[in-house]
Design a protein around this motif. Structure first.
Motif, mmCIF file in Angstrom:
data_model
loop_
_atom_site.group_PDB
_atom_site.id
_atom_site.type_symbol
_atom_site.label_atom_id
_atom_site.label_comp_id
_atom_site.label_asym_id
_atom_site.label_seq_id
_atom_site.Cartn_x
_atom_site.Cartn_y
_atom_site.Cartn_z
ATOM 1 N N CYS A 44 53.900 132.503 52.800
ATOM 2 C CA CYS A 44 53.793 131.977 51.435
ATOM 3 C C CYS A 44 55.164 131.939 50.757
ATOM 4 C CB CYS A 44 52.850 132.853 50.614
ATOM 5 S SG CYS A 44 52.599 132.285 48.914
ATOM 6 N N PRO A 45 55.522 130.828 50.121
ATOM 7 C CA PRO A 45 56.762 130.796 49.341
ATOM 8 C C PRO A 45 56.617 131.630 48.074
ATOM 9 C CG PRO A 45 55.546 128.764 49.018
ATOM 10 C CD PRO A 45 54.801 129.546 50.063
ATOM 11 N N ALA A 46 57.724 132.086 47.543
ATOM 12 C CA ALA A 46 57.716 132.892 46.321
ATOM 13 C C ALA A 46 58.252 132.082 45.160
ATOM 14 C CB ALA A 46 58.553 134.150 46.527
ATOM 15 N N GLY A 47 57.875 132.482 43.957
ATOM 16 C CA GLY A 47 58.381 131.833 42.761
ATOM 17 C C GLY A 47 57.315 131.675 41.712
ATOM 18 N N GLU A 48 57.687 131.112 40.573
ATOM 19 C CA GLU A 48 56.733 130.866 39.501
ATOM 20 C C GLU A 48 56.045 129.534 39.753
ATOM 21 O OE1 GLU A 48 57.177 129.756 34.916
ATOM 22 O OE2 GLU A 48 57.692 131.860 35.305
ATOM 23 N N MET A 49 54.728 129.543 39.689
ATOM 24 C CA MET A 49 53.978 128.311 39.921
ATOM 25 C C MET A 49 52.614 128.396 39.259
ATOM 26 S SD MET A 49 53.073 128.737 44.011
ATOM 27 C CE MET A 49 54.736 129.248 44.502
ATOM 28 N N ASP A 50 51.981 127.245 39.106
ATOM 29 C CA ASP A 50 50.615 127.229 38.597
ATOM 30 C C ASP A 50 49.683 127.754 39.688
ATOM 31 O OD1 ASP A 50 51.597 126.125 36.297
ATOM 32 O OD2 ASP A 50 50.970 124.080 36.782
ATOM 33 N N VAL A 51 48.644 128.458 39.255
ATOM 34 C CA VAL A 51 47.700 129.042 40.202
ATOM 35 C C VAL A 51 46.286 128.607 39.827
ATOM 36 C CG1 VAL A 51 46.685 131.193 41.051
ATOM 37 C CG2 VAL A 51 49.161 131.036 40.694
ATOM 38 N N VAL A 52 45.544 128.153 40.811
ATOM 39 C CA VAL A 52 44.128 127.847 40.640
ATOM 40 C C VAL A 52 43.334 128.942 41.344
ATOM 41 C CG1 VAL A 52 42.268 126.223 41.106
ATOM 42 C CG2 VAL A 52 44.547 125.359 40.523
ATOM 43 N N LEU A 53 42.467 129.610 40.598
ATOM 44 C CA LEU A 53 41.621 130.658 41.153
ATOM 45 C C LEU A 53 40.247 130.083 41.467
ATOM 46 C CD1 LEU A 53 42.367 133.609 38.675
ATOM 47 C CD2 LEU A 53 43.473 133.143 40.858
ATOM 48 N N GLY A 54 39.689 130.456 42.603
ATOM 49 C CA GLY A 54 38.338 130.041 42.941
ATOM 50 C C GLY A 54 37.314 130.803 42.125
ATOM 51 N N PRO A 55 36.042 130.380 42.175
ATOM 52 C CA PRO A 55 34.987 131.055 41.412
ATOM 53 C C PRO A 55 34.513 132.326 42.102
ATOM 54 C CG PRO A 55 34.056 129.256 42.688
ATOM 55 C CD PRO A 55 35.545 129.198 42.908
ATOM 56 N N GLY A 56 33.841 133.190 41.342
ATOM 57 C CA GLY A 56 33.207 134.367 41.926
ATOM 58 C C GLY A 56 34.130 135.555 42.064
ATOM 59 N N TRP A 57 34.365 135.972 43.327
ATOM 60 C CA TRP A 57 35.115 137.189 43.606
ATOM 61 C C TRP A 57 36.510 137.237 42.994
ATOM 62 C CZ3 TRP A 57 34.475 141.988 44.456
ATOM 63 C CH2 TRP A 57 35.506 142.777 44.981
ATOM 64 N N PRO A 58 37.261 136.107 42.846
ATOM 65 C CA PRO A 58 38.562 136.196 42.172
ATOM 66 C C PRO A 58 38.487 136.766 40.756
ATOM 67 C CG PRO A 58 38.482 134.174 43.435
ATOM 68 C CD PRO A 58 37.093 134.787 43.500
ATOM 69 N N GLY A 59 37.270 136.906 40.213
ATOM 70 C CA GLY A 59 37.123 137.587 38.930
ATOM 71 C C GLY A 59 37.574 139.029 38.969
ATOM 72 N N VAL A 60 37.867 139.560 40.167
ATOM 73 C CA VAL A 60 38.408 140.910 40.267
ATOM 74 C C VAL A 60 39.742 141.008 39.532
ATOM 75 C CG1 VAL A 60 39.626 140.521 42.466
ATOM 76 C CG2 VAL A 60 38.866 142.829 41.853
ATOM 77 N N LEU A 61 40.487 139.903 39.491
ATOM 78 C CA LEU A 61 41.743 139.897 38.728
ATOM 79 C C LEU A 61 41.452 140.082 37.242
ATOM 80 C CD1 LEU A 61 44.779 137.594 39.321
ATOM 81 C CD2 LEU A 61 43.978 137.978 37.003
ATOM 82 N N LEU A 62 40.432 139.384 36.734
ATOM 83 C CA LEU A 62 40.017 139.537 35.344
ATOM 84 C C LEU A 62 39.566 140.964 35.082
ATOM 85 C CD1 LEU A 62 39.100 137.929 32.661
ATOM 86 C CD2 LEU A 62 36.839 137.963 33.722
ATOM 87 N N HIS A 63 38.751 141.498 35.991
ATOM 88 C CA HIS A 63 38.222 142.859 35.857
ATOM 89 C C HIS A 63 39.354 143.872 35.709
ATOM 90 C CE1 HIS A 63 35.686 146.382 37.084
ATOM 91 N NE2 HIS A 63 36.829 146.782 37.591
ATOM 92 N N GLU A 64 40.315 143.805 36.583
ATOM 93 C CA GLU A 64 41.385 144.797 36.581
ATOM 94 C C GLU A 64 42.440 144.515 35.522
ATOM 95 O OE1 GLU A 64 41.306 147.486 38.031
ATOM 96 O OE2 GLU A 64 40.123 147.346 39.853
ATOM 97 N N ALA A 65 42.850 143.257 35.405
ATOM 98 C CA ALA A 65 43.983 142.941 34.544
ATOM 99 C C ALA A 65 43.678 143.092 33.067
ATOM 100 C CB ALA A 65 44.465 141.515 34.832
ATOM 101 N N ILE A 66 42.428 142.827 32.661
ATOM 102 C CA ILE A 66 42.115 142.974 31.234
ATOM 103 C C ILE A 66 40.906 143.867 30.982
ATOM 104 C CG2 ILE A 66 43.047 140.669 30.813
ATOM 105 C CD1 ILE A 66 40.086 139.910 30.089
ATOM 106 N N GLY A 67 39.983 143.981 31.966
ATOM 107 C CA GLY A 67 38.728 144.689 31.714
ATOM 108 C C GLY A 67 38.922 146.113 31.241
ATOM 109 N N HIS A 68 39.755 146.874 31.948
ATOM 110 C CA HIS A 68 39.965 148.267 31.556
ATOM 111 C C HIS A 68 40.594 148.353 30.167
ATOM 112 C CE1 HIS A 68 38.617 150.277 35.131
ATOM 113 N NE2 HIS A 68 39.362 149.508 35.903
ATOM 114 N N GLY A 69 41.375 147.371 29.808
ATOM 115 C CA GLY A 69 42.008 147.372 28.494
ATOM 116 C C GLY A 69 41.041 147.180 27.348
#
Length: 476
Positions: free
Chosen positions: A237-262
């Protein structure tokens, strides 16, 4: 579905009368602000079939209680792995030491409920032990027969039945029998000396019959095999800043961890959340609505009542980008002058309850995944995630992608390996540009850790397009 008669009252089974227990509780809580007796009995079974043989089979059972006395911000807690009048009295003496910090504000009792989100099914009763082994053998044979490149298969099933009872000084006695099952499949494929592995799973609050039907387990094998064979063609995978498209369902783990606990009340009580002081303010892009809901029938994170006896409910955390709510247990609710939301959870009777997520998800929008991809010149399409790390105070996160693809000139191209997403929850929420019309929950495999306690949870989201995330990669 295999139902069975409700098990006996845990106190009665231990030859302790309710009046005797109430006398101990009332003595312990006299002069305190809040508290309860939490009783629990758990039976669990797990089987692992690995590399063509039954590798492990385990059965566990246990019971115990925890007695909590709350005074002001102080909580005294004592627990024991036996339910007896003598043990209750000893616990009352220890937990009662917290009363010296009493605030003088008596907490209201939890509201009553008749909600029933799952049946009193016993996952350990059916199918039989031999039938479970036969199922695992069938899964192994099916996976190996699907593709000659399969070199290893692991399949596991786990079931649990947890009976909890909560007794308060006012005499209220709440009971909940909680089934939980899970099926997991992992496959390893090899081509030209290169090996790749992937896994899939599913589960929820039901009996095994729901999740081990042939169409269900075959779908998990097919999904694990699809991911593993896809990764055989993955490039660095190349590195750098880029737009990201998340798939439905399980990728919600990012939402859970990144903001849920907050958004859990104890972090706000301590002023240690990245979102402290943001109530009523914009914390996400317009259109972003985030909800925690423990009252969805059958979901892994659902409960009829939480571990303090409060009915679970739908709690809106972010509405159209504006922060509007928090998840509370009874302690954080009282200290922040809010209402308990049914999010007081504990791993077992040996642990204090605290605000925890149940089923946390972002609601769907009206954009199509195809339009998200087509509108992205250079980016990453992240479909599945593995582990991650999050700092609750700053909201900064790092997540590893287990399945991801390059997006080039509006088209999905090569699968990539070694991709990570790096950022912070608040910035990621503000960067949401498109919200998909394809909302999905995860398949029912999530476990959330906090302060050394793990509890089952659910997550979900539609496809999302987020601008300008930092992608870590391995390409030279």
């Amino acid at each position: 579905m295999t139902l069975h008669a409700a098990p006996p009252d845990l106190l009665a089974a231990a030859d302790v009368s309710r009046d005797e227990a109430l006398d101990v509780i009332r003595t312990a809580l006299h002069g305190a602000d809040d508290g309860e007796l939490f009783l629990e009995r758990t039976e669990s079974e797990s089987l692992l079939f690995d590399d063509g043989r039954l590798k492990s089979a385990a059965y566990d059972s246990g019971e115990g209680f925890g007695l909590r006395v709350v005074s002001g911000e102080t909580a005294g807690y004592a627990h024991a792995n036996e339910i007896s009048l003598q043990a209750l009295r000893r616990a009352a003496d220890g937990a009662g030491l917290a009363k010296q910090g009493r605030s003088g504000v008596q907490a209201e009792a939890p509201r009553a409920t008749n909600q029933k989100l799952y049946d009193e099914v016993d996952p350990l009763a059916a199918p039989s032990f031999s039938d479970k082994i036969a199922l695992l053998q069938e899964i192994d044979a099916y996976a190996r027969g699907k593709d000659p490149r399969v070199v290893q298969v692991s399949a596991a099933i786990a079931g649990e039945r947890r009976q909890v009872e909560i007794l308060r000084a006012d005499g209220r006695h709440v009971r909940d029998a909680r089934p939980l099952v899970r099926l997991n499949v992992s496959v390893t494929v090899e081509r030209d000396g290169r090996r790749e592995s992937a896994g899939a799973g599913a589960g929820g609050r039901a009996g095994f019959e729901t999740w081990i039907a042939p169409d269900r387990w075959r779908a998990q094998v097919d999904e694990a095999l699809r991911q593993a064979t896809t990764n055989l063609d993955a490039v660095d995978c190349p590195a750098g800043e880029m737009d990201v498209v998340l798939g439905p369902g399980w990728p919600g783990v990012l939402l859970h961890e990144a903001i849920g606990h907050g958004f859990e009340g104890d972090f706000h009580r301590k002023g240690s959340s990245a979102f402290t002081g943001m109530m009523g303010k914009r914390v996400a892009a317009p259109g972003v609505t985030v909800v925690d809901d423990g009252s969805i029938a059958g979901r892994r994170g659902s409960l009829n009542v939480d571990d303090e006896g409060t009915p679970t409910s739908r709690t809106v955390l972010i509405e159209d980008g504006i922060m509007v709510g928090l998840m509370h247990d009874r302690l954080s609710a009282r200290q922040l002058d809010q209402r308990a939301t049914g999010n007081g959870r504990r791993q077992s009777y040996a642990h204090l309850p605290m605000p925890r997520m149940t089923n946390t998800f972002m609601e769907g929008g009206d954009a199509s995944l195809a339009d998200m991809i087509a509108s992205t010149r250079r980016g990453l399409y992240a479909v599945n995630f593995g582990g991650g790390q999050v700092d609750i105070v700053s909201g900064k996160f790092v997540f590893q992608c287990t399945e991801a693809y390059l997006i080039e000139d509006g088209r999905i191209t090569a699968p990539v390996k070694g991709a990570t997403l790096i950022g912070d929850g608040a910035t990621a929420l503000q960067g949401v540009e498109m919200i998909g019309d394809d909302f999905a929950f995860d398949p029912g495999i999530g476990v959330c850790g906090k302060a050394g306690q793990g509890v089952p949870v659910g997550i979900g989201q539609p496809s999302l397009k987020i601008r300008g995330l930092t992608v870590g990669g391995t390409a030279v």
